[in-house]
Scaffold this motif. Structure first.
Motif, PDB file in Angstrom:
ATOM      1  N   GLY A 123      14.247  53.952  74.783  1.00  7.62           N
ATOM      2  CA  GLY A 123      14.976  55.193  74.977  1.00  7.62           C
ATOM      3  C   GLY A 123      15.959  55.396  73.846  1.00  7.62           C
ATOM      4  O   GLY A 123      16.039  54.607  72.900  1.00  7.62           O
ATOM      5  N   SER A 124      16.751  56.436  73.920  1.00  9.23           N
ATOM      6  CA  SER A 124      17.739  56.703  72.877  1.00  9.23           C
ATOM      7  C   SER A 124      18.868  55.683  72.936  1.00  9.23           C
ATOM      8  O   SER A 124      19.132  55.066  73.969  1.00  9.23           O
ATOM      9  CB  SER A 124      18.305  58.113  73.045  1.00  9.23           C
ATOM     10  OG  SER A 124      18.881  58.259  74.337  1.00  9.23           O
ATOM     11  N   GLN A 125      19.543  55.484  71.801  1.00  4.15           N
ATOM     12  CA  GLN A 125      20.673  54.551  71.724  1.00  4.15           C
ATOM     13  C   GLN A 125      21.947  55.235  72.223  1.00  4.15           C
ATOM     14  O   GLN A 125      22.282  56.325  71.779  1.00  4.15           O
ATOM     15  CB  GLN A 125      20.875  54.062  70.296  1.00  4.15           C
ATOM     16  CG  GLN A 125      22.127  53.201  70.109  1.00  4.15           C
ATOM     17  CD  GLN A 125      22.273  52.699  68.692  1.00  4.15           C
ATOM     18  OE1 GLN A 125      21.607  51.741  68.292  1.00  4.15           O
ATOM     19  NE2 GLN A 125      23.140  53.331  67.911  1.00  4.15           N
ATOM     20  N   LEU A 126      22.654  54.569  73.118  1.00  2.57           N
ATOM     21  CA  LEU A 126      23.964  55.018  73.575  1.00  2.57           C
ATOM     22  C   LEU A 126      24.955  53.867  73.380  1.00  2.57           C
ATOM     23  O   LEU A 126      24.548  52.730  73.124  1.00  2.57           O
ATOM     24  CB  LEU A 126      23.903  55.434  75.045  1.00  2.57           C
ATOM     25  CG  LEU A 126      22.938  56.581  75.376  1.00  2.57           C
ATOM     26  CD1 LEU A 126      22.887  56.811  76.879  1.00  2.57           C
ATOM     27  CD2 LEU A 126      23.337  57.869  74.650  1.00  2.57           C
ATOM     28  N   SER A 127      26.241  54.129  73.486  1.00  2.00           N
ATOM     29  CA  SER A 127      27.235  53.082  73.229  1.00  2.00           C
ATOM     30  C   SER A 127      28.379  53.151  74.224  1.00  2.00           C
ATOM     31  O   SER A 127      28.606  54.169  74.885  1.00  2.00           O
ATOM     32  CB  SER A 127      27.785  53.202  71.806  1.00  2.00           C
ATOM     33  OG  SER A 127      28.487  54.424  71.635  1.00  2.00           O
ATOM     34  N   VAL A 128      29.102  52.058  74.309  1.00  2.11           N
ATOM     35  CA  VAL A 128      30.294  51.974  75.145  1.00  2.11           C
ATOM     36  C   VAL A 128      31.306  51.073  74.445  1.00  2.11           C
ATOM     37  O   VAL A 128      30.937  50.048  73.860  1.00  2.11           O
ATOM     38  CB  VAL A 128      29.949  51.424  76.555  1.00  2.11           C
ATOM     39  CG1 VAL A 128      29.337  50.026  76.471  1.00  2.11           C
ATOM     40  CG2 VAL A 128      31.178  51.433  77.452  1.00  2.11           C
ATOM     41  N   VAL A 129      32.572  51.457  74.452  1.00  4.10           N
ATOM     42  CA  VAL A 129      33.650  50.691  73.812  1.00  4.10           C
ATOM     43  C   VAL A 129      34.396  49.910  74.891  1.00  4.10           C
ATOM     44  O   VAL A 129      34.846  50.482  75.884  1.00  4.10           O
ATOM     45  CB  VAL A 129      34.619  51.619  73.055  1.00  4.10           C
ATOM     46  CG1 VAL A 129      35.760  50.808  72.442  1.00  4.10           C
ATOM     47  CG2 VAL A 129      33.879  52.402  71.979  1.00  4.10           C
ATOM     48  N   ILE A 130      34.524  48.603  74.674  1.00  2.26           N
ATOM     49  CA  ILE A 130      35.239  47.751  75.610  1.00  2.26           C
ATOM     50  C   ILE A 130      36.702  47.660  75.170  1.00  2.26           C
ATOM     51  O   ILE A 130      36.976  47.230  74.056  1.00  2.26           O
ATOM     52  CB  ILE A 130      34.630  46.339  75.663  1.00  2.26           C
ATOM     53  CG1 ILE A 130      33.097  46.412  75.781  1.00  2.26           C
ATOM     54  CG2 ILE A 130      35.239  45.552  76.810  1.00  2.26           C
ATOM     55  CD1 ILE A 130      32.597  47.164  76.977  1.00  2.26           C
ATOM     56  N   PRO A 131      37.660  48.065  75.989  1.00  5.07           N
ATOM     57  CA  PRO A 131      39.074  47.986  75.584  1.00  5.07           C
ATOM     58  C   PRO A 131      39.492  46.554  75.286  1.00  5.07           C
ATOM     59  O   PRO A 131      38.905  45.589  75.784  1.00  5.07           O
ATOM     60  CB  PRO A 131      39.814  48.540  76.812  1.00  5.07           C
ATOM     61  CG  PRO A 131      38.798  49.349  77.542  1.00  5.07           C
ATOM     62  CD  PRO A 131      37.491  48.664  77.321  1.00  5.07           C
ATOM     63  N   SER A 132      40.527  46.424  74.459  1.00  7.77           N
ATOM     64  CA  SER A 132      41.048  45.098  74.102  1.00  7.77           C
ATOM     65  C   SER A 132      41.993  44.612  75.192  1.00  7.77           C
ATOM     66  O   SER A 132      43.217  44.725  75.084  1.00  7.77           O
ATOM     67  CB  SER A 132      41.761  45.152  72.744  1.00  7.77           C
ATOM     68  OG  SER A 132      40.876  45.490  71.722  1.00  7.77           O
TER      69      SER A 132
END
Length: 398
Positions: A123-132
């Motif tokens: 499928g298409s690439q998606l992303s998520v940012v993990i907080p510090s």
């Protein structure tokens, strides 16, 4: 034509007509090439310890394996991290990904694999940012035996039962490498300080070595790690040919490193030194790291003689460099560690060896007494300011 024959003919014609009306083509079987895969947008759990994602398949079949692949660099494939869907085929599947790294960006793709042919579709690439949620600061106060580091734990991790740091000479250390826990838990700031000392020191690190360090918390028996930082321990050659023996970790007030001469202070007319030519207490003389230069300049201003260790340290060029000084007592304690690991020797020599094994610092106790270090065993000693029996050792900062 009689009525019986006519009725028979009508029945045959009706049967043929009905048969043609009911004929519909069977559907063409779908193949793997027809499959359409949609990646479900990853979303964080409320505690930021994991994220949810998944995929949607346009149809299912027994030969299709489905799941999610992810990484931190982009364009993930099944050769990266995998999270599988349920073992039974499902058009919509949802997956929770844990053991994530705080502060990282994860790139996610849903995938399907033809178990018969090995063919894979994404499928298409998606992303998520993990907080510090755990922040590891730079490593400071680095010596040949220890260091200190500050860590902050965010409120969403306040339920931790343990928090600390781990480090290794290889990247991405874990608690299974060298690790030390804080005496408290919960959210907020904490500091880990590992000071090897100088009397029978416990060396938490090796000299002249690069280390990688992470902070961590432990929640429900699972470890979660913060960002990685690196540092190099002293024991290497500095800019003026001496040994670096202390690193602040950052440049402040114009300097970061302390460097020691490879040999004790010597002058043709005075191989042994005193702290001052007369007794008297000097104000603004400090014991702290980073104050040896100011101490030495102040001592020299009223004791500008060749037999005064601070005056000669400032005056005498070494390796064509003239910014040397006599260390404060805390600087001298760090310098002694070079002797413990064999980079420098004891200054004791000649008829006064019993006394000149003691190296003067630029720090004082009172009007008659100053501090020094016995280079035979590393013990701190109190010395008479006006006795010309002791050794000096030049250091500089840069």
């Amino acid at each position: 034509m009689n009525l019986k024959k006519l009725l028979y003919l009508l029945i045959i014609l009706f049967s043929i007509s009905c048969s043609k009306d009911d004929e519909t083509p069977l559907p063409t079987p779908k193949t793997f090439s027809d499959l359409v895969i949609t990646t479900i947008q990853p979303t964080l759990e409320s505690n930021n310890l994991s994220f949810n994602t998944g995929g949607n398949l346009s149809f299912i079949d027994y030969y299709i394996e489905s799941g999610v692949c992810y990484n931190k660099t982009g364009n993930p494939t099944i050769n990266d991290n995998l999270a599988y869907a349920n073992s039974s085929p499902s058009q919509n599947y949802f997956i929770n990904v844990s053991n994530i790294e705080f502060g990282a960006t994860y790139y996610v793709k849903a995938y399907a694999k033809n178990t018969s042919t090995g063919e894979v579709k994404y499928g298409s690439q998606l992303s998520v940012v993990i907080p510090s949620s755990i922040t590891t600061s730079i490593v400071k106060n680095i010596s040949v035996s220890g260091f200190s580091v500050d860590v902050n734990v965010a409120s969403n991790l306040s339920s931790n039962e343990e928090r600390g740091i781990c480090y290794s000479t290889s990247q991405n250390p874990t608690v299974f490498n060298s690790s030390y826990s804080d005496s408290t838990n919960g959210a907020g700031n904490f500091t880990i300080s590992l000071d090897g000392g100088i009397l029978s020191p416990n060396y938490y690190v090796s000299s002249n070595t690069t280390y990688y360090l992470k902070s961590y918390v432990k929640i429900n028996s699972t470890y979660y790690y913060g960002n990685q930082v690196s540092f190099k321990t002293p024991g290497f050659i500095g800019g003026s040919g001496g040994y670096v023996f202390f690193d602040k970790g950052e440049t402040t007030n114009g300097w970061r490193y302390l460097e020691a001469s490879t040999v004790k202070l010597n002058d043709p007319s005075s191989n042994n030194f005193k702290w001052a030519v007369s007794d008297g207490f000097m104000s603004n003389i400090s014991q702290e790291i980073g104050t040896g230069l100011e101490n030495s300049v102040q001592i020299k201003s009223t004791n500008n003689f060749t037999n005064v260790a601070a005056a000669m340290s400032v005056y005498l060029a070494n390796n064509n460099v003239n910014d040397w000084f006599l260390p404060s007592i805390k600087e001298l304690k760090e310098l002694y560690k070079l002797k413990s690991i064999g980079l420098i020797g004891s200054p004791a020599s000649g008829t006064n060896s019993y006394y000149n094994k003691n190296v003067l610092s630029s720090s004082q106790l009172n009007s008659t007494t100053c501090y020094g270090i016995n280079f035979d065993d590393g013990s701190q000693v109190l010395l008479a300011k006006t006795s010309q029996l002791y050794s000096g050792w030049q250091v500089r900062r840069f």
